[in-house]
Structure formats: structure tokens, C-alpha cells
Write an enzyme that holds these catalytic residues in place. Structure first.
Site, PDB file in Angstrom:
ATOM      1  N   CYS A   7      22.036  45.563  14.861  1.00 28.49           N
ATOM      2  CA  CYS A   7      21.978  46.330  15.313  1.00 28.49           C
ATOM      3  C   CYS A   7      23.854  46.373  16.037  1.00 28.49           C
ATOM      4  O   CYS A   7      24.071  46.920  16.853  1.00 28.49           O
ATOM      5  CB  CYS A   7      21.041  46.428  16.571  1.00 28.49           C
ATOM      6  SG  CYS A   7      21.074  44.918  17.366  1.00 28.49           S
ATOM      7  N   GLU A  45       1.109  -0.825   0.036  1.00 26.92           N
ATOM      8  CA  GLU A  45      -0.543   0.619   0.089  1.00 26.92           C
ATOM      9  C   GLU A  45       1.252   1.103  -0.049  1.00 26.92           C
ATOM     10  O   GLU A  45       2.332   0.803   0.687  1.00 26.92           O
ATOM     11  CB  GLU A  45      -0.789  -0.273   1.336  1.00 26.92           C
ATOM     12  CG  GLU A  45      -1.621  -1.362   1.431  1.00 26.92           C
ATOM     13  CD  GLU A  45      -2.244  -1.331   2.805  1.00 26.92           C
ATOM     14  OE1 GLU A  45      -2.409  -0.078   4.055  1.00 26.92           O
ATOM     15  OE2 GLU A  45      -3.030  -2.423   3.058  1.00 26.92           O
ATOM     16  N   CYS A  66      24.736  40.624  17.028  1.00 25.76           N
ATOM     17  CA  CYS A  66      23.543  41.111  15.875  1.00 25.76           C
ATOM     18  C   CYS A  66      24.290  41.390  14.270  1.00 25.76           C
ATOM     19  O   CYS A  66      24.463  42.827  14.381  1.00 25.76           O
ATOM     20  CB  CYS A  66      22.478  41.428  16.305  1.00 25.76           C
ATOM     21  SG  CYS A  66      20.939  42.046  15.805  1.00 25.76           S
ATOM     22  N   LYS A  87       1.600   4.395   1.580  1.00 25.15           N
ATOM     23  CA  LYS A  87       2.584   4.880   3.123  1.00 25.15           C
ATOM     24  C   LYS A  87       1.956   6.201   3.168  1.00 25.15           C
ATOM     25  O   LYS A  87       2.401   7.165   2.830  1.00 25.15           O
ATOM     26  CB  LYS A  87       3.616   4.906   3.830  1.00 25.15           C
ATOM     27  CG  LYS A  87       4.006   5.149   4.892  1.00 25.15           C
ATOM     28  CD  LYS A  87       5.260   4.934   5.625  1.00 25.15           C
ATOM     29  CE  LYS A  87       4.788   5.019   7.234  1.00 25.15           C
ATOM     30  NZ  LYS A  87       5.256   6.660   7.494  1.00 25.15           N
ATOM     31  N   LYS A 128      10.362   3.881   3.621  1.00 24.03           N
ATOM     32  CA  LYS A 128      10.570   5.314   2.566  1.00 24.03           C
ATOM     33  C   LYS A 128      10.993   6.095   1.727  1.00 24.03           C
ATOM     34  O   LYS A 128      12.508   5.681   1.628  1.00 24.03           O
ATOM     35  CB  LYS A 128      11.268   5.795   4.026  1.00 24.03           C
ATOM     36  CG  LYS A 128      10.364   5.267   5.477  1.00 24.03           C
ATOM     37  CD  LYS A 128       9.126   6.619   5.468  1.00 24.03           C
ATOM     38  CE  LYS A 128       9.396   7.705   6.682  1.00 24.03           C
ATOM     39  NZ  LYS A 128       9.377   9.006   7.928  1.00 24.03           N
ATOM     40  N   TYR A 142      -7.089   1.892   6.196  1.00 20.59           N
ATOM     41  CA  TYR A 142      -6.581   1.399   5.669  1.00 20.59           C
ATOM     42  C   TYR A 142      -6.346  -0.050   6.639  1.00 20.59           C
ATOM     43  O   TYR A 142      -5.234  -1.286   6.299  1.00 20.59           O
ATOM     44  CB  TYR A 142      -4.757   1.195   5.063  1.00 20.59           C
ATOM     45  CG  TYR A 142      -4.424   2.031   6.255  1.00 20.59           C
ATOM     46  CD1 TYR A 142      -3.982   1.601   7.699  1.00 20.59           C
ATOM     47  CD2 TYR A 142      -4.391   4.172   6.088  1.00 20.59           C
ATOM     48  CE1 TYR A 142      -3.353   3.285   8.450  1.00 20.59           C
ATOM     49  CE2 TYR A 142      -3.302   4.911   6.939  1.00 20.59           C
ATOM     50  CZ  TYR A 142      -2.850   4.008   8.060  1.00 20.59           C
ATOM     51  OH  TYR A 142      -2.333   5.145   8.747  1.00 20.59           O
ATOM     52  N   CYS A 148      19.401  38.182  19.717  1.00 20.32           N
ATOM     53  CA  CYS A 148      19.862  39.322  19.742  1.00 20.32           C
ATOM     54  C   CYS A 148      19.609  39.800  21.287  1.00 20.32           C
ATOM     55  O   CYS A 148      18.132  40.076  21.227  1.00 20.32           O
ATOM     56  CB  CYS A 148      19.601  39.897  18.923  1.00 20.32           C
ATOM     57  SG  CYS A 148      19.867  41.965  19.044  1.00 20.32           S
ATOM     58  N   ASP A 150       0.785  10.138   3.831  1.00 19.77           N
ATOM     59  CA  ASP A 150       2.047  11.298   5.190  1.00 19.77           C
ATOM     60  C   ASP A 150       0.975  12.008   5.488  1.00 19.77           C
ATOM     61  O   ASP A 150       0.844  13.637   5.024  1.00 19.77           O
ATOM     62  CB  ASP A 150       3.210  11.802   3.816  1.00 19.77           C
ATOM     63  CG  ASP A 150       4.176  12.649   4.615  1.00 19.77           C
ATOM     64  OD1 ASP A 150       3.705  12.134   5.855  1.00 19.77           O
ATOM     65  OD2 ASP A 150       4.675  13.286   4.259  1.00 19.77           O
ATOM     66  N   CYS A 203      16.493  46.747  17.763  1.00 19.13           N
ATOM     67  CA  CYS A 203      16.827  46.322  17.210  1.00 19.13           C
ATOM     68  C   CYS A 203      15.457  46.118  15.794  1.00 19.13           C
ATOM     69  O   CYS A 203      14.910  45.937  16.280  1.00 19.13           O
ATOM     70  CB  CYS A 203      17.196  45.419  17.276  1.00 19.13           C
ATOM     71  SG  CYS A 203      17.739  44.015  16.203  1.00 19.13           S
TER      72      CYS A 203
END
Ligand code: IVH
Length: 700
Positions: free
Chosen positions: A404, A108, A401, A110, A307, A220, A419, A112, A425
Site C-alpha cells: 500500500c 548416547e 509498504c 542427544k 552437537k 536416559y 505497515c 531433540d 492495506c
């Protein structure tokens, strides 16, 4: 007469609903469908005595807020062993054949999405529960009822009186794209992928929102005691006859070659499916063999998930830039040599944080692998070391940062750098203002990111409280605005003073205080004053508030600048208190109820009565419930459960009497004692000994 007409309409609507949403083969126009639906809605409104939770009218959902009850699964919802390797898959098949000999496998897709378990009693959907931790999940029945491909009543015959069917709730790409486009237009955070969107939608408080989001459900797996099947394939064919959406893309495979061919086909063909998949599930078909193979602690030994690998591309990392979020969090972003990946050109990818970058030892100039794991923003998963330039040196993460230049800090338990210059900022200030005005917060229309930046740069807007001093004359001369838009913005700002307190609290942008937490805080403390004065111990008493959130709240209000802003907002007239609704009486204050069965008035009216008299509605019987108001035709299971948990059972008449007097009409046990009468382990659900062997049902 009326009753027959109602039943006839329900039958017709169920039939056409199935044609449209399950078979993809409508027989009538939307117009005809809507006309029947409207007639049924009208008849049901006029005749509440015929109300029925499985009526097709229930699919539009309600605006009432659901509180999800935790429900124990009759049979645990196990997970699957998974693998990305065909070698391991072949080993799986060899092991099976060693143990039980050559056999058939059902392959089957899978899906998601997010797992769900549906319970049907006497052919009607009675409960839908999420996987949760596999042992217990959330009761999301009201939300699942709105999913058109989930049958509320079964068709055909031969279904067991009581059984569960499990599957995946999915958000098709079309619904996902529409939803995210809408969210983007509203300045709301986007869902990263259809799986998150499906799971998030299912946990929506208002089922009417779920109804509009276009979810789908593919089943399922059946579970139940003594189900009349000998194999999986046969059980799913039957499920399809009963009206369930069962995938068309299944195949019986008899050996590794056939399994490999199925995988090879879908690894490619899945790209043209309208919904997301992330692999193939291979299951032994025969139930007797499944029984012999058994389980590990977590998963059946008779099934495995293969997968699909995410699509990858190799490209050059040109440079790294850094984004500063509204909380000051720094996110490194990779600027890439543009590359085609899963149908779109990728130019940027997230690098998450310093640790992630160090772990990958990623350096500008490197050839890097980019992956799109169903996320909106692609990520970098590795470096092709063979192509690393000889003179390359490890990347040094920034210490200040980028905007600033304030030295960055790290908080305990947080992977990101921050920051700390909150009030100085630029991206943080602008981010906070944008958060404050977004739809779910103060809902101020007409102000986009560019306008906010412009207002900030022109010195008109330094923080959220400045919004309330803005004048139309200041806005009108700005590019793309003009007088009319300026006035609309001012009107929208003025209107925001009526936005309820919980949204104001959310809008403040306190770290970790999202929409839901803000609601719980507002419900619990009822005023900003009370939140501000609460101690850490008091804060964690509110639902969903833990130590981390409490600390963030304390930190926010400890800041003098924040307190100054709040004072200005208070003067601007914002709602700082939870509006109390006028109660008819306090007769039911502090008591919680579950309403079940049929009454002389509709169930919604019964619930409304409970709230009007200060009581609380819960959706399922548990140890937290004080009273079960039992109407006609209430399921025997509910009564049994209530009796076992010591939940008091009231007739409609007794309930109405209680409204008048506030006293429990069955005097032998005072109401206050009902809680303590329930032992703790019972309050959380049934004891294991009372339930059927969990493994038994899971086999089918
Ligand atoms: S069978 C006992 N079949 O994958 C095993 N699961 O990784 C019952 N899933 O929790 C699950 N498509 O949510 C099965 N065709 C499929 C599936 C599927 C998706 C999900 C399911 C499960 C998870 C396990």
C-alpha cells in the site's frame, strides 16, 4: 471378583502396551487390545470405587482443563556443556583422564525434544514435571500419563521405593507430519519443528489432545538417594527391565577413537531414525568418578554434548521480497536459485528483519549459505564474501509498504518494521479476516484464502463485521462455490454467533492476544464491555497479561474503526460475554481445592462437585491451595506438604458437610485466615534445608 478382573485387565493391557510402544513387538491385534480396553473402561465406569490414576484407561486423557502447578525439582535439572568441535571434545576427554585416569564413556544420542522428570513411588508414576528453569518446572502429570511408552506401573522388581527418572519427550517425524498436515488443513499455525511441537503439546490444557498427538518418551538418567547402582550403563539396563523405553543406540567407548567413530556413524545414520536428534551426549560411566569430577554452576563436568552441524547448502540469492502479515509486520524473504538441502528443494528462505539482513550484509547476487535447523522455513546463515560480485552495493531496506506504499514504522523493542495502515492495506485486512474465521477463533468453514481475497476484491468484504451481512446469492456465483457451498458458508457464519466469548476475543486479532491470553481475559473480565473499559492497571491484573499486552489492548480499542467493527459484531449477535454456568451453590466460592486419594465416588465426580459449588480445582498442593480433600490411600508426602504449608485437610465427610453449609467444618481456624497463615517463602515450595543434597541425586 470384579476387582480381580479389573486388575487382570490392567495387567494385560500394561503388558501389551509395553510390547507395542516400547519393544515394537506387538503380540495381539489392535482389535483384541481395544476389546480389553473397552471392558476395563466399562468396569471402571460401573465401579468408581476401584478408580486408579495408573490404570491404562487413564491414557486417553480428559477434556478438563489442567492448570499447571509449579513444582520444585528434588534434584535440579542441570544442562549440559556443548560443543560443535571435535577438538573441544578431545580436550574434554583429556581433562577427564587427567583427573581420574582412563575410563569408560557411555555415548548416547542427544534427543531433540523436551526434557521431563518422572517420579515413581512404590512402582507407580506419581508425577511428571518439565525442566522449567531447572529448579522448578510445571506439573504435567495428566498429560504425560497419555504417552503410551511411559509406564504407569513398573514391571519386574528391585525398583527403589522413590526415585526419579529423566529423559526426553519426543515427537516422532510421523506424528509431526500428521499433526502439521491437520493444522494446515484447519488453517492453523504450523509447528516449526518436532521439538516445538513436543513442548507445545505437553503444555496443552486438555490431556485428551495430548493423547492423540503420538508423543514418545525415551529415558536416559536416574536420580534418587542411595540408588543401588555403581554405573550409568547398569542403571539404564535396569530401567529398561522395569519397563522404561531406554535407547538401543548407546555404546560404551573407551577412548577418543571409539567416541569419534560413534559420532561419525550417527552424524549420517541419524537421517534414517524416525525421531529427531541433534547430537551425541558423552557421559562418564562410573558413578564414583562422576562424584570426583563434580559440577560447574550449571552443568556436570562428567558429561558433554557434541552437537551435529545443521546441513548447509550454498546458492545464489536472486532477489528479496517482502511479506506483510496480518498485524502489518514486514518479513523479508530471500528468493534463491533452487538448491537441494536435507532431501528437499529450497527456493525461499526467511531473512527475519532489517537488522538481521544488515548484520549479514546480505546483497542480491550474493552466494549465501542456507541452513535447515529443523525449522520449516530454511534460513540464511552467512554470505560467501569471496564470491561477491565486484559491483555489489549494500542492500537498502524498504521504507514503504510494498503493497500500500504507506511509510513503515518501527515500534520500540520490536525488530520488525510495520505497515501502520491497518484499515487500508490489503494483506493485513485479508490476514485479519482469515484469522477471525480460523478454527480456533470463529470456526467459519468453507471460506479459504482465495475466496476471502475474491470477496475483498469484489467489495463484498472489507472487514470481519461484513461477514455477517453476506448473502448466499452473493457467494454462489463466485468461482468454485455454487449454491450449496454458499449456503453452507452462510450457515457456518450464522453458527459462529454461538462461539464462546473467549474465542471471539481471540478472533479480533489484537496484537499479542493469543488463544491463552484471550481465555484469561475472558475469565477475568467476563465481557467485552469490561475489557474495553479496563484501565492499564486493571488489565494487568488478569493472569498472564503484562504491560506489553495491556498496551496493545488499549491501542486496539482506542481505534475508532475497531470500535465501529465491534459495534456491528455486537448487533450481529456474537457472544460478548463469558457464559456463566448454573452453579448448584456458592458454598465453595473463592476457595481452591486439591482432591487426592480414593473416595466413595470417583475423583472426577468430586472435582465436578467442587466446580458446581463455585470452587476451583488445582492439581497439586501448593501455597495457593486452601483445602486438601484427603481420601483413602492418599500419599503421606501430600499430607506432609499440606501440613507444612498450612493447607487445611478435609475428609470426604467434612468436605460434604462444607458443601451444605459453606462453612469450614474444622472451626478452630477460620477459612479466611488460612492464606495469611502461610509465610511467603513457604508458599513457593519447600525450603532448601528440608531437601536432600541436590547434587547427590543428580550423580546417578
Ligand atoms: S543427560 C545433567 N542425555 O539435552 C545432564 N540429556 O543440553 C542430564 N538431552 O536438558 C542430561 N538427549 O533435555 C542427557 N541422551 C541424553 C540427552 C539429553 C537429550 C537433552 C536434555 C538436557 C539437554 C542438555
Amino acid at each position: 471378583m470384579i476387582r480381580e478382573r479389573i486388575e487382570e485387565l490392567r495387567r494385560q493391557l500394561d503388558y501389551h502396551n509395553h510390547k507395542y510402544y516400547v519393544e515394537n513387538a506387538p503380540e495381539i491385534s489392535d482389535f483384541e487390545f481395544d476389546a480389553m480396553m473397552h471392558e476395563l473402561q466399562r468396569l471402571e465406569a460401573e465401579h468408581p470405587e476401584y478408580a486408579d490414576p495408573t490404570s491404562p484407561t487413564m491414557r486417553v486423557g480428559s477434556d478438563l482443563c489442567a492448570e499447571f502447578q509449579t513444582v520444585r525439582h528434588r534434584y535440579p535439572m542441570l544442562s549440559l556443556g556443548n560443543t560443535y568441535s571435535t577438538d573441544e571434545l578431545h580436550e574434554f576427554i583429556e581433562r577427564i583422564e587427567r583427573e581420574v585416569g582412563p575410563t569408560e564413556y557411555v555415548c548416547e544420542l542427544k534427543f531433540d525434544g523436551t526434557a521431563i522428570s518422572l517420579t515413581y513411588e512404590h512402582g507407580r508414576l506419581t508425577q511428571a514435571v518439565t525442566r522449567g528453569d531447572g529448579v522448578a518446572g510445571d506439573d504435567v502429570t495428566a498429560n504425560v500419563r497419555t504417552i503410551r511408552s511411559v509406564p504407569l506401573r513398573l514391571r519386574g522388581e528391585g525398583w527403589p521405593e522413590l526415585f526419579e527418572i529423566r529423559g526426553e519427550i519426543l515427537m516422532p517425524y510421523a506424528s509431526f507430519d500428521r499433526l502439521n498436515a491437520e493444522r494446515e488443513a484447519n488453517g492453523e499455525q504450523l509447528f516449526a519443528n518436532p521439538r516445538n511441537a513436543a513442548a507445545g503439546t505437553l503444555k496443552q490444557q486438555a490431556s485428551s489432545v495430548v493423547a492423540r498427538r503420538g508423543l514418545d518418551c525415551t529415558l536416559y538418567q536416574l536420580a534418587g538417594d542411595r540408588l543401588p547402582f555403581t554405573n550409568h550403563w547398569g542403571s539404564l539396563q535396569k530401567a529398561r527391565e522395569w519397563g522404561f523405553k531406554v535407547s538401543e543406540h548407546m555404546r560404551i567407548c573407551r577412548n577418543t577413537e571409539e567416541v569419534d567413530a560413534f559420532i561419525a556413524h550417527w552424524d549420517e545414520a541419524r537421517r534414517s531414525l524416525p525421531f529427531p536428534t541433534d547430537g551425541v551426549v558423552i557421559k562418564v560411566n562410573d558413578f564414583a568418578m562422576r562424584r570426583r569430577l563434580g559440577f560447574t554452576a550449571k552443568a556436570p563436568k562428567w558429561a558433554v554434548a557434541y552437537k551435529f552441524k545443521a546441513e548447509q547448502a550454498l546458492t545464489r540469492l536472486e532477489s528479496v521480497s517482502f511479506q506483510v502479515g496480518r498485524t502489518g509486520a514486514i518479513t523479508p524473504v530471500a528468493n534463491l536459485d533452487p538448491v537441494l538441502l536435507a532431501g528437499t528443494t529450497v527456493r525461499r528462505a526467511t531473512l527475519h528483519n532489517a537488522e538481521q539482513m544488515a548484520q549479514l550484509d546480505i546483497r542480491p547476487g550474493d552466494m549465501v549459505y542456507v541452513e535447515k535447523g529443523g525449522e520449516i522455513i530454511p534460513k540464511i546463515t552467512g554470505v560467501e564474501l569471496a564470491e561477491r560480485p565486484a559491483d555489489s552495493r549494500p542492500f537498502e531496506y524498504i521504507t514503504c509498504c510494498p503493497v500500500c506504499h504507506t511509510p513503515l514504522v518501527r515500534y520500540e523493542g520490536e525488530a520488525k518494521h510495520y505497515c501502520p495502515n491497518q484499515s487500508g492495506c490489503r494483506p493485513q485486512i485479508i490476514g485479519r479476516i482469515l484469522h477471525f474465521i480460523r478454527r480456533k477463533a470463529l470456526d467459519i468453514e468453507g471460506l479459504g484464502e482465495e475466496t476471502v481475497e475474491l470477496l475483498y476484491d469484489n467489495g463484498l468484504l472489507h472487514d470481519i463485521s461484513d461477514l455477517y451481512d453476506l448473502k448466499a446469492e452473493q457467494l454462489a456465483p463466485l468461482p468454485r462455490l455454487g449454491e450449496k457451498s454458499a449456503e453452507n458458508i452462510i450457515r457456518s457464519i450464522r453458527r459462529s454467533t454461538e462461539v464462546p466469548f473467549r474465542r471471539v476475543l481471540f478472533g479480533l486479532g489484537i496484537r499479542f492476544v493469543g488463544e491463552t491470553t484471550a481465555k484469561y481475559l475472558a475469565d477475568h473480565f467476563r465481557s467485552l464491555e469490561a475489557v474495553m473499559q479496563a484501565s492499564r492497571e486493571e488489565l494487568v491484573e488478569a493472569d498472564e497479561v503484562g504491560g506489553k499486552i495491556a498496551d496493545a489492548i488499549l491501542e486496539y480499542f482506542a481505534d475508532a474503526e475497531n470500535r465501529r467493527i465491534i459495534e456491528r459484531l455486537r448487533r450481529a449477535g456474537l457472544q460478548f460475554e463469558t457464559a456463566t454456568r448454573e452453579l448448584a451453590s456458592e458454598a465453595l466460592a473463592g476457595r481452591s481445592f486439591v482432591v487426592s486419594g480414593r473416595f466413595s465416588r470417583s475423583r472426577e465426580e468430586m472435582k465436578e462437585l467442587i466446580e458446581q459449588h463455585g470452587g476451583r480445582n488445582l492439581s497439586a498442593v501448593s501455597g495457593n491451595v486452601d483445602f486438601l480433600v484427603a481420601g483413602e490411600k492418599m500419599g503421606p508426602e501430600k499430607r506432609k506438604k499440606a501440613e507444612k504449608l498450612g493447607v487445611r485437610i478435609l475428609s470426604e465427610e467434612e468436605f460434604l458437610k462444607m458443601l451444605e453449609t459453606g462453612a469450614d467444618p474444622q472451626e478452630e481456624v477460620p477459612a479466611a485466615e488460612t492464606h495469611s497463615a502461610v509465610p511467603a517463602q513457604q508458599a513457593s515450595g519447600e525450603s532448601a534445608a528440608d531437601r536432600p543434597d541436590p547434587r547427590q541425586g543428580e550423580l546417578f
